[in-house]
Design an enzyme around this catalytic site. Structure first.
Site, PDB file in Angstrom:
ATOM      1  N   GLY A  21       0.799  -1.218   0.000  1.00  0.00           N
ATOM      2  CA  GLY A  21       0.000   0.000   0.000  1.00  0.00           C
ATOM      3  C   GLY A  21       0.830   1.265   0.000  1.00  0.00           C
ATOM      4  N   ASP A 141      12.183  -3.791  14.892  1.00  0.00           N
ATOM      5  CA  ASP A 141      11.158  -4.496  14.118  1.00  0.00           C
ATOM      6  C   ASP A 141      11.722  -5.795  13.575  1.00  0.00           C
ATOM      7  OD1 ASP A 141       8.632  -4.928  13.085  1.00  0.00           O
ATOM      8  OD2 ASP A 141       9.004  -3.803  11.240  1.00  0.00           O
TER       9      ASP A 141
END
Length: 658
Positions: A21, A141
């Protein structure tokens, strides 16, 4: 973004690797350097996105570029460039060939990976995190999708989009305050969830989650509801991995559970300590690893196969092979979609995909390669000036066709550098070899075998120049890097350790050299056998060190045993056998047994003269030894006659050289 677009006049976008996206990752051709790369692009956004949100995304993207570009480690994806083109931010990275850990789990139908694979991945990730944390950077992350295992077995950490510099608290607070998710629920530490203080120990927690998943087939908290996952991380103790994977060795279960401790203070204090615990677990369990001499060859990365330390300053390297790689190209982030890339040419030596030559290049590349082989042939024939001229021309051609940093260009520069040594230009060789080593470290990584080969041969030339302190330092560093990359008992590691012993001896540090040789003899015996030529060479060094310390009875006993073994293994007239027999004579002389020494010196001189010729430098050195021994015995007339003969032969040899 249209196909075949040229980004910033340099990067030709070829096809999409991943799409999400917020952006895309493209396989692209760097037209300046003639190599394929991965280009990560942040798509232009429409008015439907809140401006503050877009500012944060753009700042995160710029931040990823700055942080990742500062990291230079074989376990970190290399970032080549960053910029903005027509409103689109782009990041240029090495193009990896392999699968991320999430894809590997999918390939394996979410069954656990083999225990040796889990251990190898754990050790490589720990080394990469230790380096990252030393740079004061926290990834924040770490997850399977951000960890790639390349086709050569190297494990690499990717995507530093939300990494934090420990000293940059204000920026981190601004990002968090924007409401952008900072981490992935299945791998987030309790302190990330609770907005507590996040430091390097948070990465260790995430590493524990990753290792738990690849070892058991599922993350420690695997509920469908994200909130339940977060609560699990915060409040619930994970099931011991062995309840799901009974064959997992207990020490590794203990390590995983300690990594998953809720309180950061209860985890290993840092990645260095974790690395020591992993090494201890491997040792206690007897688990074979990629660097173990007893491990099957296929456990080593492909670029380690057939690698030897080679002849010093030879510049030799195994022939480069080009293979068609059918693995997926992966650039990992949450929004890449994990889509595979089409087939492409790969270079095993570099560990990253390399471009197939352009349509107008194959003939040029092939011609340059053929000319370089001609240079190698001339060098082997002793025609070093001609070899050097051709290599210089090939280097110029490869720089034009492939670019200055292409691995094949650097290979040619390596050959050219050590060709200077064969021409007697040792200082020039050192200067150029340093440049090659720095370039290979930058392009391939400091622990890549090509980088270490250049540094190893540079150390040899430093020794030729009498710069033994520099040579010792270089050999020490190469030995340490090869230990980390290949293991302590790998032949290339042992070769570097042998040269450490040589350097210590040259510096008069006999006691240290003796310790090095004792350890080396044990390692070579374990890895290669008691009668292996390299084991006997280490034993010879041990005997020489004993002599330098004045322990001549021990030195004599060692020299006799080594000479007997070398004669059995290599033959009576082999140069190594003759060197050991000469060492017997040296020890006898120091013990005052000159008559016995004279007999052996004469035997060695006769053998060298028979094999090498009367005017060979080694034969002449042996006749000089014989003359000195005659002097010690008071047989001065015989000694003088022999000295005159040696002098005449030396003049004959010198005339022949001219």
């Amino acid at each position: 973004m249209a196909d075949d677009r040229l980004v910033q006049g340099r990067y030709r976008l070829l096809d999409t690797i991943g799409r999400g996206g917020m952006g895309e990752v493209w396989r692209a051709l760097d037209e300046s350097l003639g190599r394929q790369v991965a280009v990560k692009c942040l798509k232009p956004m429409g008015p439907r996105h809140e401006p503050g949100f877009l500012r944060v995304l753009r700042e995160r993207f710029r931040r990823e570029a700055r942080v990742a570009a500062a990291l230079q480690h074989r376990g970190i994806t290399v970032v080549h460039d960053f910029g903005e083109d027509d409103g689109t931010l782009f990041l240029v990275m090495e193009l990896l060939t392999g699968r991320n850990l999430s894809q590997l789990m999918d390939d394996n139908r979410h069954a656990p990976l083999p225990v040796p694979d889990v251990i190898e991945i754990a050790e490589q990730l720990t080394a990469a995190l230790a380096y990252t944390h030393e740079q004061d950077i926290v990834h924040r992350d770490l997850k399977p999708a951000n960890i790639v295992r390349t086709t050569d077995g190297t494990v690499k950490i990717c995507d530093f989009g939300i990494a934090r510099l420990n000293h940059d608290i204000g920026f981190t607070a601004r990002l968090t305050g924007s409401g952008v998710a900072m981490g992935t629920p299945h791998y987030m530490s309790p302190e990330q969830i609770g907005a507590g203080t996040v430091d390097h120990r948070s990465d260790l927690y995430s590493l524990g989650c990753v290792l738990y998943e690849i070892a058991t087939g599922a993350p420690p908290f695997n509920q469908d509801d994200p909130w339940s996952v977060l609560v699990g991380h915060r409040d619930t103790a994970p099931d011991p991995p062995r309840t799901r994977r009974p064959d997992l060795p207990e020490p590794y279960q203990r390590i995983m559970l300690d990594l998953l401790a809720k309180d950061p203070d209860d985890r290993p204090p840092d990645a260095d300590e974790l690395g020591k615990r992993l090494a201890d677990a491997r040792h206690r369990q007897g688990v074979r690893g990629p660097g173990d001499a007893t491990a099957p060859t296929e456990r080593l990365p492909p670029w380690t196969r057939g690698m030897t330390h080679g002849s010093p300053a030879s510049g030799a390297r195994p022939p480069r092979r080009t293979v068609l790689d059918r693995s997926a190209a992966v650039l990992t982030a949450a929004w890449t979609g994990g889509q595979g890339a089409p087939r492409r040419e790969a270079s095993p030596a570099a560990g990253t995909a390399q471009p197939a030559p352009s349509d107008d290049a194959p003939d040029s590349v092939a011609a340059l390669t053929a000319r370089l082989e001609r240079s190698h042939t001339l060098a082997r024939a002793g025609r070093h000036f001609e070899a050097h001229q051709i290599a210089a021309e090939v280097l110029a051609g490869r720089e034009r066709v492939l670019g200055p940093d292409h691995p094949d260009t650097l290979s040619c520069r390596h050959h050219l550098a050590f060709g200077l040594a064969r021409l007697g230009r040792l200082e020039d060789c050192c200067a150029m070899a340093r440049q090659v080593a720095e370039a290979r470290a930058r392009v391939l990584g400091p622990h890549h075998p090509d980088t270490l080969a250049t540094r190893y041969e540079l150390a040899y030339v430093q020794g030729q120049l009498g710069k033994w302190t520099e040579a010792l330092w270089s050999y020490h560093e190469v030995a340490a890097a090869r230990t980390e990359t290949f293991g302590a008992d790998h032949p290339d590691t042992l070769a570097a350790r042998y040269e450490v012993g040589i350097s210590l001896g040259r510096l008069g540090r006999g006691a240290e050299a003796l310790t090095v040789y004792r350890d080396l003899v044990a390692a070579r015996t374990r890895a290669q056998g008691a009668d292996a030529p390299e084991t006997l060479r280490a034993r010879h060094g041990l005997g020489v060190s004993l002599g330098r310390l004045g322990r001549w009875e021990e030195a004599l006993a060692e020299a006799r045993e080594v000479a007997t073994a070398r004669e059995r293994v290599l033959g009576a007239d082999h140069p190594d056998t003759l060197v050991s027999r000469r060492e017997i004579a040296v020890a006898l002389g120091w013990l005052g047994r000159w008559a016995d020494a004279l007999s052996i010196y004469r035997q060695v001189a006769d053998a060298r003269e028979r094999v090498l010729g009367a005017a060979h430098l080694d034969a002449l050195a042996s006749r000089s030894d014989q003359a000195q021994c005659l002097d010690q015995l008071g047989r001065t007339a015989e000694a003088a006659a022999l000295y005159r003969r040696v002098a005449a032969l030396r003049r004959e040899y010198a005339a022949g050289r001219r």
